[in-house]
Design a protein around this motif. Structure first.
Motif, mmCIF file in Angstrom:
data_model
loop_
_atom_site.group_PDB
_atom_site.id
_atom_site.type_symbol
_atom_site.label_atom_id
_atom_site.label_comp_id
_atom_site.label_asym_id
_atom_site.label_seq_id
_atom_site.Cartn_x
_atom_site.Cartn_y
_atom_site.Cartn_z
ATOM 1 N N ALA A 1 0.825 -1.206 0.000
ATOM 2 C CA ALA A 1 0.000 0.000 0.000
ATOM 3 C C ALA A 1 0.856 1.253 0.000
ATOM 4 O O ALA A 1 0.611 2.195 -0.768
ATOM 5 C CB ALA A 1 -0.933 -0.018 1.214
ATOM 6 N N TRP B 1 1.108 3.711 -3.307
ATOM 7 C CA TRP B 1 0.600 5.074 -3.123
ATOM 8 C C TRP B 1 1.704 6.093 -3.432
ATOM 9 O O TRP B 1 1.455 7.094 -4.114
ATOM 10 C CB TRP B 1 0.089 5.255 -1.691
ATOM 11 C CG TRP B 1 -0.708 6.516 -1.480
ATOM 12 C CD1 TRP B 1 -2.054 6.659 -1.604
ATOM 13 C CD2 TRP B 1 -0.184 7.809 -1.127
ATOM 14 N NE1 TRP B 1 -2.417 7.963 -1.337
ATOM 15 C CE2 TRP B 1 -1.292 8.697 -1.039
ATOM 16 C CE3 TRP B 1 1.080 8.300 -0.861
ATOM 17 C CZ2 TRP B 1 -1.160 10.035 -0.707
ATOM 18 C CZ3 TRP B 1 1.229 9.648 -0.535
ATOM 19 C CH2 TRP B 1 0.117 10.492 -0.460
ATOM 20 N N TRP C 1 -7.400 11.517 -6.542
ATOM 21 C CA TRP C 1 -7.561 10.118 -6.093
ATOM 22 C C TRP C 1 -6.668 9.821 -4.906
ATOM 23 O O TRP C 1 -7.083 9.161 -3.946
ATOM 24 C CB TRP C 1 -7.244 9.170 -7.247
ATOM 25 C CG TRP C 1 -7.369 7.723 -6.869
ATOM 26 C CD1 TRP C 1 -8.522 6.982 -6.810
ATOM 27 C CD2 TRP C 1 -6.313 6.835 -6.493
ATOM 28 N NE1 TRP C 1 -8.240 5.694 -6.420
ATOM 29 C CE2 TRP C 1 -6.898 5.566 -6.214
ATOM 30 C CE3 TRP C 1 -4.932 6.979 -6.369
ATOM 31 C CZ2 TRP C 1 -6.143 4.465 -5.825
ATOM 32 C CZ3 TRP C 1 -4.174 5.882 -5.972
ATOM 33 C CH2 TRP C 1 -4.770 4.634 -5.712
ATOM 34 N N TRP D 1 -8.172 11.372 -1.864
ATOM 35 C CA TRP D 1 -9.368 10.616 -1.468
ATOM 36 C C TRP D 1 -8.984 9.350 -0.709
ATOM 37 O O TRP D 1 -9.585 9.031 0.329
ATOM 38 C CB TRP D 1 -10.186 10.280 -2.707
ATOM 39 C CG TRP D 1 -11.394 9.438 -2.418
ATOM 40 C CD1 TRP D 1 -12.556 9.837 -1.847
ATOM 41 C CD2 TRP D 1 -11.536 8.042 -2.684
ATOM 42 N NE1 TRP D 1 -13.441 8.782 -1.731
ATOM 43 C CE2 TRP D 1 -12.835 7.671 -2.239
ATOM 44 C CE3 TRP D 1 -10.716 7.074 -3.263
ATOM 45 C CZ2 TRP D 1 -13.323 6.369 -2.357
ATOM 46 C CZ3 TRP D 1 -11.191 5.777 -3.378
ATOM 47 C CH2 TRP D 1 -12.479 5.434 -2.925
ATOM 48 N N THR D 2 -8.015 8.601 -1.203
ATOM 49 C CA THR D 2 -7.592 7.377 -0.513
ATOM 50 C C THR D 2 -6.940 7.709 0.833
ATOM 51 O O THR D 2 -7.119 6.977 1.817
ATOM 52 C CB THR D 2 -6.612 6.577 -1.369
ATOM 53 O OG1 THR D 2 -5.475 7.394 -1.718
ATOM 54 C CG2 THR D 2 -7.280 6.081 -2.641
ATOM 55 N N GLY E 1 -9.664 8.519 3.251
ATOM 56 C CA GLY E 1 -10.338 7.279 3.639
ATOM 57 C C GLY E 1 -9.533 6.504 4.667
ATOM 58 O O GLY E 1 -10.089 5.906 5.598
ATOM 59 N N THR E 2 -8.220 6.516 4.517
ATOM 60 C CA THR E 2 -7.356 5.850 5.481
ATOM 61 C C THR E 2 -7.435 6.523 6.847
ATOM 62 O O THR E 2 -7.499 5.848 7.886
ATOM 63 C CB THR E 2 -5.901 5.855 4.975
ATOM 64 O OG1 THR E 2 -5.844 5.266 3.672
ATOM 65 C CG2 THR E 2 -4.999 5.071 5.913
ATOM 66 N N CYS F 1 -7.551 0.723 2.334
ATOM 67 C CA CYS F 1 -8.053 2.098 2.168
ATOM 68 C C CYS F 1 -7.092 2.910 1.307
ATOM 69 O O CYS F 1 -7.519 3.728 0.489
ATOM 70 C CB CYS F 1 -8.220 2.764 3.530
ATOM 71 S SG CYS F 1 -9.533 2.083 4.555
ATOM 72 N N LEU F 2 -5.800 2.688 1.493
ATOM 73 C CA LEU F 2 -4.795 3.420 0.739
ATOM 74 C C LEU F 2 -4.706 2.924 -0.699
ATOM 75 O O LEU F 2 -4.439 3.705 -1.618
ATOM 76 C CB LEU F 2 -3.435 3.271 1.431
ATOM 77 C CG LEU F 2 -2.429 4.424 1.305
ATOM 78 C CD1 LEU F 2 -3.032 5.731 1.770
ATOM 79 C CD2 LEU F 2 -1.163 4.102 2.092
ATOM 80 N N ASN F 3 -4.937 1.617 -0.891
ATOM 81 C CA ASN F 3 -4.941 1.025 -2.230
ATOM 82 C C ASN F 3 -6.094 0.038 -2.315
ATOM 83 O O ASN F 3 -5.992 -1.091 -1.828
ATOM 84 C CB ASN F 3 -3.617 0.311 -2.514
ATOM 85 C CG ASN F 3 -3.551 -0.234 -3.940
ATOM 86 O OD1 ASN F 3 -4.555 -0.276 -4.651
ATOM 87 N ND2 ASN F 3 -2.374 -0.658 -4.356
ATOM 88 N N PRO F 4 -7.241 0.431 -2.904
ATOM 89 C CA PRO F 4 -8.425 -0.438 -2.958
ATOM 90 C C PRO F 4 -8.170 -1.787 -3.624
ATOM 91 O O PRO F 4 -8.964 -2.716 -3.433
ATOM 92 C CB PRO F 4 -9.427 0.396 -3.771
ATOM 93 C CG PRO F 4 -9.004 1.809 -3.550
ATOM 94 C CD PRO F 4 -7.502 1.768 -3.469
ATOM 95 N N ARG G 1 -8.288 -4.925 -1.226
ATOM 96 C CA ARG G 1 -9.458 -5.229 -0.401
ATOM 97 C C ARG G 1 -9.598 -6.720 -0.121
ATOM 98 O O ARG G 1 -10.014 -7.111 0.974
ATOM 99 C CB ARG G 1 -10.724 -4.702 -1.091
ATOM 100 C CG ARG G 1 -10.863 -3.182 -1.007
ATOM 101 C CD ARG G 1 -12.091 -2.697 -1.740
ATOM 102 N NE ARG G 1 -12.217 -1.242 -1.640
ATOM 103 C CZ ARG G 1 -13.120 -0.536 -2.298
ATOM 104 N NH1 ARG G 1 -13.982 -1.147 -3.111
ATOM 105 N NH2 ARG G 1 -13.169 0.792 -2.153
#
Length: 297
Positions: A44, A48, A76, A79-80, A83-84, A173-176, A179
């Protein structure tokens, strides 16, 4: 060379994600939990930072299209990152709510029995972590099954499984793209706790996992880990407990996993240096150099 440095982490993320089911065969559950958490976090951060470096390079290309692309990629990334941070705040809130159990005066050592008509058992991590079991569940199990349940939850605390699971969820969260790693590390943690409990009595642990899964209908908690786990995974866990325990982990596989993390860490540092030189160049070092060495396509 620059293309390899920037694309390498993303290629590794794609290949390792595709190879994820195979890792469960190569590593024992205990080591798989750690390997997934550490490697996922490294992937991640590296991917990123690679995307950030690409955004700085594209922004300096000069054309309007390149600048638009840089803005979109930068958006983007923001946004990530947000989210993190949001997920990290949720983890913090969950840990604070766990004080209700950790600081309960009724706990005996690392065990807290709660009077409740709802059958449940789970581990609450943190300083002075505690295993919580309700009266409804403890009364529904025989002595061997109850011991297996408690050993399972103690294994979660001893292995810091909540920390490892949350590390992968933050990475996702940092790299979808990562998941699916969250599901994999959670299952690995359950299997690791199962095998720890099975060291005392494998048959009783098998019975306990099956019975608790039937009795406990509450959904899994985001920060606490319970023996019931996810409904779709119980059959796989029971099937694994019907077989002999895992063999000793080969050292060369651990060395290979460590090498991957080391390479990703070096790539992260190199790309971070490249991005920093693009934004705030060091005196005497032109943009496009890493550690003073030129980086070219």
């Amino acid at each position: 060379m620059l293309l390899l440095v920037l694309a390498g982490p993303w290629l590794a993320a794609v290949l390792l994600t595709l190879f994820l089911p195979r890792l469960g065969v190569l590593f024992t559950p205990r080591w798989l939990t750690t390997v997934l958490a550490v490697t996922g976090a490294a992937l991640a951060l590296a991917t990123w930072m690679s995307a950030l470096a690409v955004a700085t390079i594209v922004a300096g290309a000069g054309s309007a299209a390149a600048r638009v692309g840089a803005v979109l990629l930068g958006g983007w990334l923001v946004w990530t990152l947000l989210g993190t941070v949001r997920h990290a705040l949720r983890i913090r809130a969950n840990m604070r709510s766990g004080r209700l159990f950790r600081d309960c005066p009724d706990r005996v050592g690392e065990l807290l029995r709660v009077e409740s008509t709802i059958p449940d058992a789970f581990a609450v991590p943190g300083r002075r972590g505690v295993v919580v079991i309700t009266s409804a569940l403890s009364s529904a199990l025989d002595d061997d099954e109850l011991r297996a349940v408690l050993d399972h939850e103690r294994a979660h605390l001893a292995g810091h499984h909540s920390l490892l699971i949350q590390a992968v969820q933050l990475a996702a969260c940092l790299n979808p793209m990562l998941r699916t790693w969250g599901t994999a590390v959670r299952f690995a943690a359950e299997r690791a706790a199962d095998e720890s409990a099975a060291a005392g009595d494998r048959v009783a642990t098998l019975r306990a996992v099956a019975r608790v899964a039937v009795l406990c209908s509450a959904p899994p908690r985001p920060a606490w880990t319970g023996i019931a786990g996810r409904p779709g995974e119980v059959i796989r866990r029971v099937d694994a407990l019907q077989r002999p325990g895992p063999r000793r982990q080969p050292g060369w596989l651990l060395a290979a996993a460590a090498a991957v993390v080391v390479v990703l860490s070096f790539d992260f540092v190199a790309v971070a240096d490249l991005a920093q030189d693009r934004v705030v160049p060091e005196r005497g070092e032109p943009a496009g150099q890493v550690f003073g060495l030129p980086i070219r396509f």
